[in-house]
Design a protein around this motif. Structure first.
Motif, mmCIF file in Angstrom:
data_model
loop_
_atom_site.group_PDB
_atom_site.id
_atom_site.type_symbol
_atom_site.label_atom_id
_atom_site.label_comp_id
_atom_site.label_asym_id
_atom_site.label_seq_id
_atom_site.Cartn_x
_atom_site.Cartn_y
_atom_site.Cartn_z
ATOM 1 N N ASP A 78 -9.089 25.720 -8.020
ATOM 2 C CA ASP A 78 -8.620 24.333 -7.941
ATOM 3 C C ASP A 78 -7.886 24.081 -6.626
ATOM 4 O O ASP A 78 -7.865 22.951 -6.123
ATOM 5 C CB ASP A 78 -7.663 24.035 -9.096
ATOM 6 N N ALA A 79 -7.247 25.132 -6.114
ATOM 7 C CA ALA A 79 -6.478 25.011 -4.875
ATOM 8 C C ALA A 79 -6.582 26.301 -4.079
ATOM 9 O O ALA A 79 -6.702 27.388 -4.652
ATOM 10 C CB ALA A 79 -5.012 24.694 -5.167
ATOM 11 N N VAL A 80 -6.550 26.161 -2.768
ATOM 12 C CA VAL A 80 -6.527 27.303 -1.863
ATOM 13 C C VAL A 80 -5.267 27.185 -1.017
ATOM 14 O O VAL A 80 -5.035 26.153 -0.376
ATOM 15 C CB VAL A 80 -7.766 27.345 -0.950
ATOM 16 N N PHE A 81 -4.442 28.225 -1.048
ATOM 17 C CA PHE A 81 -3.190 28.226 -0.300
ATOM 18 C C PHE A 81 -3.349 29.014 0.990
ATOM 19 O O PHE A 81 -3.898 30.121 0.987
ATOM 20 C CB PHE A 81 -2.067 28.858 -1.132
ATOM 21 N N LEU A 82 -2.859 28.454 2.077
ATOM 22 C CA LEU A 82 -2.806 29.163 3.357
ATOM 23 C C LEU A 82 -1.428 29.813 3.464
ATOM 24 O O LEU A 82 -0.411 29.122 3.563
ATOM 25 C CB LEU A 82 -3.020 28.199 4.525
ATOM 26 N N ALA A 83 -1.384 31.136 3.419
ATOM 27 C CA ALA A 83 -0.122 31.874 3.522
ATOM 28 C C ALA A 83 -0.251 32.923 4.619
ATOM 29 O O ALA A 83 0.104 34.086 4.440
ATOM 30 C CB ALA A 83 0.234 32.518 2.190
ATOM 31 N N VAL A 84 -0.771 32.499 5.754
ATOM 32 C CA VAL A 84 -0.984 33.402 6.885
ATOM 33 C C VAL A 84 0.194 33.307 7.847
ATOM 34 O O VAL A 84 1.021 32.400 7.765
ATOM 35 C CB VAL A 84 -2.305 33.058 7.615
ATOM 36 N N GLY A 85 0.267 34.240 8.772
ATOM 37 C CA GLY A 85 1.389 34.292 9.700
ATOM 38 C C GLY A 85 1.388 33.165 10.710
ATOM 39 O O GLY A 85 0.333 32.712 11.165
ATOM 40 N N THR A 86 2.591 32.706 11.077
ATOM 41 C CA THR A 86 2.758 31.714 12.147
ATOM 42 C C THR A 86 3.849 32.209 13.099
ATOM 43 O O THR A 86 4.925 31.607 13.195
ATOM 44 C CB THR A 86 3.134 30.328 11.581
ATOM 45 N N PRO A 87 3.599 33.317 13.793
ATOM 46 C CA PRO A 87 4.635 33.888 14.669
ATOM 47 C C PRO A 87 4.906 33.000 15.874
ATOM 48 O O PRO A 87 4.122 32.082 16.177
ATOM 49 C CB PRO A 87 4.012 35.215 15.103
ATOM 50 N N SER A 88 6.017 33.254 16.540
ATOM 51 C CA SER A 88 6.307 32.524 17.770
ATOM 52 C C SER A 88 5.268 32.880 18.826
ATOM 53 O O SER A 88 4.930 34.042 19.015
ATOM 54 C CB SER A 88 7.704 32.872 18.289
ATOM 55 N N ARG A 89 4.762 31.859 19.497
ATOM 56 C CA ARG A 89 3.752 32.069 20.527
ATOM 57 C C ARG A 89 4.411 32.578 21.800
ATOM 58 O O ARG A 89 5.452 32.063 22.223
ATOM 59 C CB ARG A 89 3.020 30.753 20.805
ATOM 60 N N ARG A 90 3.816 33.590 22.356
ATOM 61 C CA ARG A 90 4.382 34.157 23.577
ATOM 62 C C ARG A 90 4.393 33.126 24.699
ATOM 63 O O ARG A 90 3.436 32.404 24.909
ATOM 64 C CB ARG A 90 3.572 35.376 24.030
ATOM 65 N N GLY A 91 5.512 33.083 25.406
ATOM 66 C CA GLY A 91 5.585 32.223 26.580
ATOM 67 C C GLY A 91 6.327 30.928 26.353
ATOM 68 O O GLY A 91 7.123 30.517 27.202
ATOM 69 N N ASP A 92 6.090 30.255 25.209
ATOM 70 C CA ASP A 92 6.713 28.939 25.034
ATOM 71 C C ASP A 92 7.487 28.784 23.730
ATOM 72 O O ASP A 92 8.173 27.781 23.535
ATOM 73 C CB ASP A 92 5.669 27.823 25.149
ATOM 74 N N GLY A 93 7.380 29.749 22.799
ATOM 75 C CA GLY A 93 8.158 29.679 21.574
ATOM 76 C C GLY A 93 7.576 28.819 20.482
ATOM 77 O O GLY A 93 8.117 28.769 19.373
ATOM 78 N N HIS A 94 6.485 28.110 20.752
ATOM 79 C CA HIS A 94 5.835 27.330 19.705
ATOM 80 C C HIS A 94 5.284 28.257 18.626
ATOM 81 O O HIS A 94 4.980 29.426 18.879
ATOM 82 C CB HIS A 94 4.677 26.514 20.289
ATOM 83 N N ALA A 95 5.118 27.722 17.417
ATOM 84 C CA ALA A 95 4.486 28.485 16.348
ATOM 85 C C ALA A 95 3.006 28.674 16.688
ATOM 86 O O ALA A 95 2.305 27.718 17.046
ATOM 87 C CB ALA A 95 4.629 27.757 15.022
ATOM 88 N N ASP A 96 2.537 29.891 16.588
ATOM 89 C CA ASP A 96 1.132 30.207 16.839
ATOM 90 C C ASP A 96 0.333 29.891 15.582
ATOM 91 O O ASP A 96 0.472 30.553 14.557
ATOM 92 C CB ASP A 96 0.999 31.686 17.207
ATOM 93 N N LEU A 97 -0.520 28.868 15.666
ATOM 94 C CA LEU A 97 -1.270 28.397 14.498
ATOM 95 C C LEU A 97 -2.707 28.912 14.482
ATOM 96 O O LEU A 97 -3.544 28.380 13.727
ATOM 97 C CB LEU A 97 -1.263 26.861 14.470
ATOM 98 N N THR A 98 -2.977 29.934 15.263
ATOM 99 C CA THR A 98 -4.342 30.467 15.349
ATOM 100 C C THR A 98 -4.877 30.846 13.975
ATOM 101 O O THR A 98 -6.003 30.483 13.599
ATOM 102 C CB THR A 98 -4.369 31.701 16.263
ATOM 103 N N TYR A 99 -4.071 31.576 13.204
ATOM 104 C CA TYR A 99 -4.529 32.045 11.894
ATOM 105 C C TYR A 99 -4.665 30.899 10.900
ATOM 106 O O TYR A 99 -5.544 30.906 10.036
ATOM 107 C CB TYR A 99 -3.558 33.098 11.345
#
Length: 434
Positions: A78-99
């Motif tokens: 019924d639902a799919v949860f995204l519980a993947v990592g969002t580490p700080s992106r190197r260089g600028d500190g933004h959350a890395d949303l690749t995963y």
């Protein structure tokens, strides 16, 4: 009901096990084959009190399964949860949303019917909207509703936080996502847990705003502790006097060596970067980040000063390495700054932590690891308490004094009784107390 949980890390595993305890059929999917095999055999890859038993019971009863195949996990969900990592992106500190985006795309391609795609990972405001755009591009005409359901789990008490939370936040557009998530959280309705229903952007921002506020609160009391030391005041009494004010509250007013962990450091940084890009800088959060980084360096300086300005040739016992008790998490722990600084200054480090696995991988190779607290203290010139595990609170100062060669004790968590240590001949110092 049935849900798929993408990611068998801290958030995914705890959330999946707790949903299964609610009576939901949960399939946790992860790309790491060894992790999935370990979970199937009942071996838990993280330390969280009570999690091993919860996983074992629900796996035995067939409500909790593990796989490396997304299609298998999504079958009938019924639902799919995204519980993947969002580490700080190197260089600028933004959350890395690749995963996050990669998983969302895989869900879009694998979906066979209507479902709700729920972001459980901590993501910057606007991420849900980008996921909607991605789904429209990858699979036009899809029947996938997007929702945000941020987690508020504290390491060391995550199961209780999930089962008896202060609130549940659900952000979505349209009734279908709300209906599915309300059904999932029905056991919490029965105990009158507040359910906050909002739009996507609001739900995403609630998580960052909450963590940033708590980080600010910790940093504030740490700076008050410094002021107390100069003014001859007691930070414990200051914190109590503040915390009794209902507008402030008592939690997160414990002075120490600075915050760490999986959330506060990366979330404050990501919020600051997002706010800067949107032209609404949160300068109080920016200053909190800088002050917290500096505080960890200051703790190393305290140890050096307490040993007469040099630790060269001295043996320093360090009690507690993880960023907080009841976890094996070392992410941004104060020990990752303090121990290398002391080692580089010539100190011999003898450390003890009840959960040392990750610490052994991250601290300098010269760090000695003891099998017990008293073993670490044996022959030490100084003792530093960095993490206040319960077993340290009950240690006898007399036994410590017998074990140690020197008499310097730095209690950086204010866990011990100053008078008891001084009566045993220790040169004792703590945070924000005379």
């Amino acid at each position: 009901m049935r849900v798929a949980m993408i990611g068998a890390g801290y958030v995914g595993l705890v959330s999946g096990a707790c949903f299964a305890e609610f009576g939901v059929d949960v399939c946790v999917v992860d790309t790491e084959v060894s992790k999935v095999e370990a979970l199937r055999e009942g071996r838990i890859p993280i330390y969280e009190p009570g999690l091993d038993k919860l996983v074992e019971e629900n796996a035995r009863d067939g409500r909790l399964t593990f796989t490396t195949r997304l299609e298998e996990a999504m079958e009938g969900a019924d639902a799919v949860f995204l519980a993947v990592g969002t580490p700080s992106r190197r260089g600028d500190g933004h959350a890395d949303l690749t995963y996050v985006f990669a998983a969302a795309e895989q869900v879009a391609r694998a979906a066979k019917g209507p479902l709700v795609l729920v972001t459980k990972s901590t993501v910057p405001v606007g991420t849900g909207r980008k996921i909607m755009e991605l789904l429209d591009k990858v699979r036009p005409g899809h029947e996938i509703a997007v929702a945000s359901n941020p987690e508020f789990l504290r390491e060391g008490s995550a199961i209780a936080d999930f089962m008896r939370p202060d609130r549940v936040v659900i952000g979505a557009e349209g009734d279908r996502a709300f209906q599915v998530l309300r059904r999932l959280y029905r056991p919490l309705y029965l105990i009158e847990t507040p359910i906050v229903q909002t739009g996507l952007e609001t739900a995403e921002l609630i998580k960052y705003a909450a963590n940033a506020f708590l980080a600010v609160k910790i940093t504030f009391i740490n700076q008050m502790a410094d002021l107390c030391e100069r003014a001859g005041a007691n930070v414990h009494d200051v914190a109590r006097g503040m915390g009794l004010d209902g507008r402030i509250g008592r939690k997160f007013l414990h002075a120490g060596p600075g915050y760490g962990g999986s959330c506060f450091p990366k979330d404050t940084l990501a919020l600051a970067r997002t706010a800067q890009e949107l032209g609404a800088p949160v300068t109080i959060v920016e200053q909190t980040i800088a002050a917290n980084d500096a505080r960890k360096e200051q703790m190393a300086d305290r140890v050096i000063t307490a040993l007469g300005g040099s630790v060269a040739g001295k043996t320093v016992a360090v009690f507690g390495l993880t960023f907080k008790p009841e976890t094996d998490d070392m992410r941004d722990a104060p020990s990752l700054v303090v121990v290398p600084r002391l080692a580089a200054a010539g100190a011999t480090i003898r450390a003890y932590d009840p959960q040392p696995a990750h610490a052994k991988q991250l601290l300098p190779a010269s760090t000695g690891f003891a099998e017990s607290a008293l073993d670490a203290a044996e022959g030490a010139d100084a003792l530093v308490l960095l993490t206040e595990w319960n077993e340290f609170r009950a240690l006898s100062p007399k036994r410590l004094r017998t074990a140690m060669k020197g008499n310097v004790v730095l209690d950086l968590r204010n866990a011990w009784d100053p008078e008891a240590f001084r009566e045993c001949g220790f040169q004792y110092s703590s945070i924000g107390r005379q």
